[in-house]
Design a protein around this motif. Structure first.
Motif, mmCIF file in Angstrom:
data_model
loop_
_atom_site.group_PDB
_atom_site.id
_atom_site.type_symbol
_atom_site.label_atom_id
_atom_site.label_comp_id
_atom_site.label_asym_id
_atom_site.label_seq_id
_atom_site.Cartn_x
_atom_site.Cartn_y
_atom_site.Cartn_z
ATOM 1 N N GLU A 189 0.660 0.117 -6.835
ATOM 2 C CA GLU A 189 1.902 -0.086 -6.096
ATOM 3 C C GLU A 189 1.762 -1.246 -5.097
ATOM 4 O OE1 GLU A 189 5.628 2.247 -5.552
ATOM 5 O OE2 GLU A 189 4.313 1.517 -7.117
ATOM 6 N N GLU A 190 0.669 -1.172 -4.346
ATOM 7 C CA GLU A 190 0.460 -2.164 -3.290
ATOM 8 C C GLU A 190 0.141 -3.536 -3.884
ATOM 9 O OE1 GLU A 190 -2.455 -1.100 -0.257
ATOM 10 O OE2 GLU A 190 -2.269 -3.149 0.525
ATOM 11 N N TRP A 223 1.485 -4.907 -6.434
ATOM 12 C CA TRP A 223 2.747 -5.581 -6.719
ATOM 13 C C TRP A 223 3.408 -6.082 -5.451
ATOM 14 C CZ3 TRP A 223 3.154 -7.610 -11.111
ATOM 15 C CH2 TRP A 223 2.598 -6.985 -12.234
ATOM 16 N N GLU A 224 3.304 -5.281 -4.395
ATOM 17 C CA GLU A 224 3.859 -5.735 -3.108
ATOM 18 C C GLU A 224 3.162 -7.014 -2.649
ATOM 19 O OE1 GLU A 224 3.516 -2.602 -0.230
ATOM 20 O OE2 GLU A 224 4.671 -1.224 -1.513
#
Lengths: 286, 281
Positions: free
Chosen positions: A122-123, A125-126
């Motif tokens: 998730e992170e 992609w951020e």
């Protein structure tokens, strides 16, 4: 202590013959003391073979000191347990963009660093998103890197480094292979990282006009720091720089030539605006 | 004696879905003895163009003539053409391979079928032409500095005694002094031998300082072909195609705009200084 500090740093290349006997020793870095503050934009100049790349490679522990020491954010680069922390905090960008890109798609390439660090998906992609936005390459995230221009590739390389959330980034002649526009794009991206994100920047270059906004300039010669100061202090010394095989921006050189021909101007003019202003004043007084 | 490009087209991967039109109806005459700057952003077709000049790439349309002969005609001696049109690629020092400098420079002329003696004479002359001192002749090319290595590589091409010397970014990665040394040496060589020089460069300052004609490439076509003063007048259009003018051009524009009576077409420091001085004295 600053984010990067060296204490009497010495590095020697040892040349060996085919049997491994020592043929000679070259001292590439010779007792260099450096102290770079967090958030600074530092430029390193120097002719080919002056030791600037060797010095840069010490900052993210690609090379280790022969004598003396290097600390990155307080971590001694000789301390093996901190190796990966150091490389994450001090990211490096090299000259040839084609040697630094591995992904098939821009966003994959940028995600490679954080993925290797074990950042949750998730992170990652951020981080990819924010990094590509920081260098103005977000619109190209789905592109294949080989469809990009040199300047764009170099900005992807920079995004790949900042996705690892480094405190400082070291760029070793990142614009040497680029066309004028590519150079402009890269320099603009690097300045934005420094201004907006507060990342410490160490920029090595042979293009004098790229560093007029630096906070501090170091000039290397024969492995030593030969000059240090603000761009204005450094570029005021046209003769000394030429002796060191370097140059000044064209506007500085023009001002210097005009000075020599009898027009009174301050030393170390750095921008077109400055020169115009001074000349206009003189012209109206005439 | 000249090179003529007549409606030259080149398509990479013709007849495939990936076809890229790299050159688009290029017409150029390159007479003897000119010093030409070839500029254009990355991907504008510069390198494709120069590879046509010695027949490394065959145009997909149009013809190329060297001294009046079509270089792709049946039976044309391409080997001779390649000795007459010498190409020095980017980072040519990566192509050095011999155990010493002198042997490396001898490699080209020996392949032309010259005797050892003749090849050595040519190598010696070529190394002198690039200004390399005798003391380096028997050193390994890999022990030289970046600028010296590059000179050795250029000498390797000069030893073929070309009529045309094409240099693809000969100063990339060199320090400012190294840049000046190489280009001064090339200018001197051109003066002394009358050789035609084509300089591919990303440095507008260098191009303005040395060449007498600039060819600007954009999207595979010739955008401008004129003397530096005229080409750099189009500095805004040049910016639109990823290029720029030398910084002095911008200085003169700024001075002019602020109301000072200076001409805006200076492209070198000397010209600019002269122009500014005349309004003060």
């Amino acid at each position: 202590m600053g984010i990067i500090k060296t204490d009497k740093l010495v590095f020697e290349y040892i040349r060996r013959d085919e049997e491994g006997n020592v043929e000679g020793i070259t001292r590439a870095v010779d007792e260099v003391d450096l102290d770079v503050k967090q958030g600074d934009f530092v430029a390193i100049l120097g002719h080919n073979g002056s030791g600037k790349s060797t010095l840069a490679k010490h900052i993210n522990a690609i090379l280790y000191p022969t004598e003396g020491a290097v600390w990155v954010d307080g971590m001694d680069t000789r301390d093996e347990k901190d190796l990966w922390n150091i490389r994450q905090e001090a990211g490096m960008v090299f000259q040839n963009p084609d040697n630094q890109i591995i992904g098939q798609v821009v966003e994959e390439d940028v995600g490679f660093g954080p993925e290797n660090m074990g950042v949750p998906t998730e992170e990652i992609w951020e981080r990819v998103e924010e990094s590509l936005k920081a260098v103005g390459m977000y619109a190209y995230r789905k592109f294949s890197p080989n469809k990009l221009s040199g300047g764009q590739k170099q900005r992807v390389s920079i995004a790949g480094v900042i996705a690892m959330h480094p405190k400082c980034i070291i760029l070793d002649e990142p614009t040497a292979m680029l066309d004028p526009n590519g150079r402009k794009e890269v320099v603009r991206a690097v300045r934005a990282l420094n201004d907006v994100e507060g990342i410490t920047v160490v920029l090595i270059t042979h293009y004098m006009e790229e560093i007029i906004h630096a906070d501090k300039v170091f000039v290397m010669d024969k492995g030593k720091v030969a000059m240090e100061g603000t761009p204005r202090e450094i570029f005021s010394q046209v003769k000394r720089l030429k002796e060191l095989r370097l140059d000044v921006p064209q506007v500085t050189l023009l001002a210097y030539e005009l000075q020599r021909k009898g027009i009174e101007l301050p030393d170390g003019i750095l921008t077109v605006e400055e020169l115009t202003q001074h000349l206009l004043q003189k012209y109206h007084m005439k | 004696m000249s090179i003529i490009l007549d409606h030259v087209d080149y398509v990479y991967g013709e007849d495939t879905t990936l076809a890229v039109h790299a050159l688009n109806d290029v017409n150029l005459v390159i007479p003897d003895g000119q010093f030409i700057g070839l500029i254009g952003h990355t991907g504008s077709g510069k390198s494709t163009l120069v590879q046509h000049l010695n027949g490394l790439i065959k145009p997909t349309g149009g013809s190329i003539y060297f001294n009046g002969e079509d270089i792709h005609a049946e039976g044309y001696d391409k080997k001779k053409l390649r000795s007459k049109v010498g190409l020095v690629f980017q980072y040519p020092e990566h192509q050095l391979f011999e155990i010493d400098v002198f042997k490396d420079v001898c490699f080209g002329p020996k392949n032309l079928g010259l005797t050892q003696k003749e090849a050595e004479l040519r190598a010696y002359a070529a190394l002198k032409q690039v200004g390399l001192e005798d003391e380096y002749f028997y050193q390994s090319p890999f022990d030289l500095s970046g600028g010296q290595k590059r000179r050795v590589a250029i000498a390797g091409v000069l030893a073929m005694k070309p009529d045309v010397l094409v240099l693809d970014e000969p100063t990339a990665g060199l320090d400012p002094k190294g840049r000046d040394e190489i280009l001064d040496q090339v200018a001197k060589l051109k003066e002394e031998t009358g050789i035609t020089v084509i300089l591919v460069s990303h440095s507008m300052e260098d191009v303005a300082k040395y060449v007498d004609r600039i060819i600007v490439m954009n999207q595979g076509s010739v955008l401008y072909d004129d003397v530096p003063k005229e080409v750099f007048k189009h500095y805004r259009e040049l910016e639109d195609v990823g290029l720029a003018a030398p910084q002095v051009t911008y200085i003169m524009q700024a001075l002019h705009k602020s109301g000072m009576p200076v001409a805006t077409d200076a492209t070198t420091i000397e010209q600019a200084a002269q122009e500014i001085l005349q309004i003060f004295f």
